[in-house]
Structure formats: structure tokens, C-alpha cells
Write a protein that holds these residues in place. Structure first.
Motif, short mmCIF file in Angstrom:
data_model
loop_
_atom_site.label_atom_id
_atom_site.label_comp_id
_atom_site.label_asym_id
_atom_site.label_seq_id
_atom_site.Cartn_x
_atom_site.Cartn_y
_atom_site.Cartn_z
N UNK A 67 0.84 -1.21 0.00
CA UNK A 67 0.00 0.00 0.00
C UNK A 67 0.87 1.26 0.00
N UNK A 68 1.91 1.27 0.79
CA UNK A 68 2.78 2.45 0.84
C UNK A 68 3.66 2.59 -0.37
N UNK A 72 3.67 5.19 -4.60
CA UNK A 72 4.88 5.93 -4.97
C UNK A 72 5.42 5.45 -6.32
N UNK A 73 5.46 4.14 -6.53
CA UNK A 73 5.93 3.60 -7.81
C UNK A 73 5.03 4.06 -8.95
N UNK A 104 -5.81 -2.65 3.09
CA UNK A 104 -4.76 -1.73 3.53
C UNK A 104 -4.97 -0.41 2.81
N UNK A 105 -5.16 0.65 3.56
CA UNK A 105 -5.52 1.94 2.98
C UNK A 105 -4.44 2.97 3.33
N UNK A 130 4.81 7.45 6.02
CA UNK A 130 3.47 7.34 5.45
C UNK A 130 2.66 6.42 6.37
N UNK A 131 1.37 6.70 6.46
CA UNK A 131 0.50 5.94 7.34
C UNK A 131 -0.37 4.98 6.53
N UNK A 132 -0.41 3.74 6.98
CA UNK A 132 -1.24 2.72 6.36
C UNK A 132 -2.13 2.13 7.45
N UNK A 133 -3.41 2.05 7.17
CA UNK A 133 -4.36 1.48 8.12
C UNK A 133 -4.91 0.19 7.54
N UNK A 134 -4.92 -0.85 8.36
CA UNK A 134 -5.48 -2.15 7.96
C UNK A 134 -6.87 -2.27 8.57
N UNK A 135 -7.85 -2.58 7.72
CA UNK A 135 -9.23 -2.73 8.18
C UNK A 135 -9.80 -4.05 7.65
#
Length: 157
Positions: A67-68, A72-73, A104-105, A130-135
Motif C-alpha cells: 500500500x505504501x 509511490x511507484x 490496507x488503505x 506514510x500511514x497505512x491502516x489495515x481494516x
């Protein structure tokens, strides 16, 4: 003809298969990819779960990585720039057991744009968290199962 999302998923599968096999084994799928956010889904299956029937923390790390990094790529590729991408640090908070497919957001598209602008302008390596949240939307809606802060490191080649 393939949609941009189908192309992105094809690229992710090939990248995983040829460059990082553990990504391929986890079977991530891009559900959303735009200028501001990315959403990746990893299914809870035999190879991604632990002995408690929840997602193995190593697979959670793979989801956060994808996700992070994929945003970027993708943004660098759209700009026609060759970028070296790595993660320098990770901090994870595991809040609840993810007992279904995990999404993953990451909503840091603007931050990644700033990082790309800076490394393209200066040629120097740029590091930002960078922040990634898993739900688990099937069971818990948008309640966080885990939160990751990954230090993304970008440099123009």
C-alpha cells in the motif's frame, strides 16, 4: 483493453512474481488507486493466516509495504521518472485480530507527490513517514485492525 486498475494489478502480480515472491504468494489486489489514496486487499486464506485463524503479522507487513510503496511507484511511473524506493523504518500497532480479508488503505498521495517533487528537484534521498491502516470491512467496517507508519525513502536515479 485493460482499465488502469487492471493494468496496475497485472504490474503488481508480475512485480511480485519476478522481484518479491512473498508479495505474489500473499495475492494482493488493488481495489482503488487514485491521486490521493490506494486500497489493497489481501485475502485471508490458508497461506496468509496464523494458528489463531487471523492474518499472520508478516502478511500484514506485506500489505502495508504494498500500500505504501505501490502508490509511490505508480506516481513516479506516471511522471516518467526512475525512482529508487525503499522503506527505512516500520512501526506497527496491532489493535485487533484481523479474522477476514484485510484492506490496507493509505491516504498520503499528497505527501508522496511532495517527496517526488523534492527528490526530482534536488536529486537527494527524501525520507518521510506514510500511514497505512489495515481494516476488515466485512466484519468491522472501517475500524482499524492495525496501523503502520512506514518511513518511505525515495531517490531519483
Amino acid at each position: 483493453m485493460l482499465s488502469p486498475l487492471q493494468k496496475a494489478n497485472f504490474y503488481l502480480n508480475m512485480f511480485g512474481f519476478f522481484k518479491v515472491p512473498f508479495i505474489w504468494l500473499s495475492r494482493p489486489k488493488i481495489l482503488r488507486l487514485d491521486e490521493q489514496a490506494v486500497e489493497i486487499k489481501i485475502p485471508l486464506k490458508r497461506r496468509t493466516k496464523n494458528h489463531l485463524n487471523s492474518m499472520y503479522f508478516g502478511v500484514l507487513a506485506v500489505g502495508a509495504d504494498v500500500a505504501g510503496g505501490f502508490m509511490a511507484m505508480s506516481k513516479a511511473q506516471k511522471r516518467g521518472e526512475k525512482i529508487s524506493l525503499a522503506f527505512k523504518a516500520v512501526e506497527g500497532q496491532f489493535l485487533k485480530r484481523p479474522e477476514s480479508d484485510v484492506h490496507f488503505v493509505c491516504h498520503d498521495g499528497e505527501l508522496i507527490d511532495e517527496m517526488l517533487d523534492e527528490t526530482i528537484a534536488t536529486g537527494e534521498r527524501v525520507n518521510r513517514a506514510v500511514k497505512i491502516t489495515a481494516i476488515c470491512p466485512e466484519l468491522h467496517g472501517n475500524e482499524a485492525m492495525a496501523e503502520f507508519m512506514l518511513t518511505l525513502s525515495l531517490k531519483r536515479l
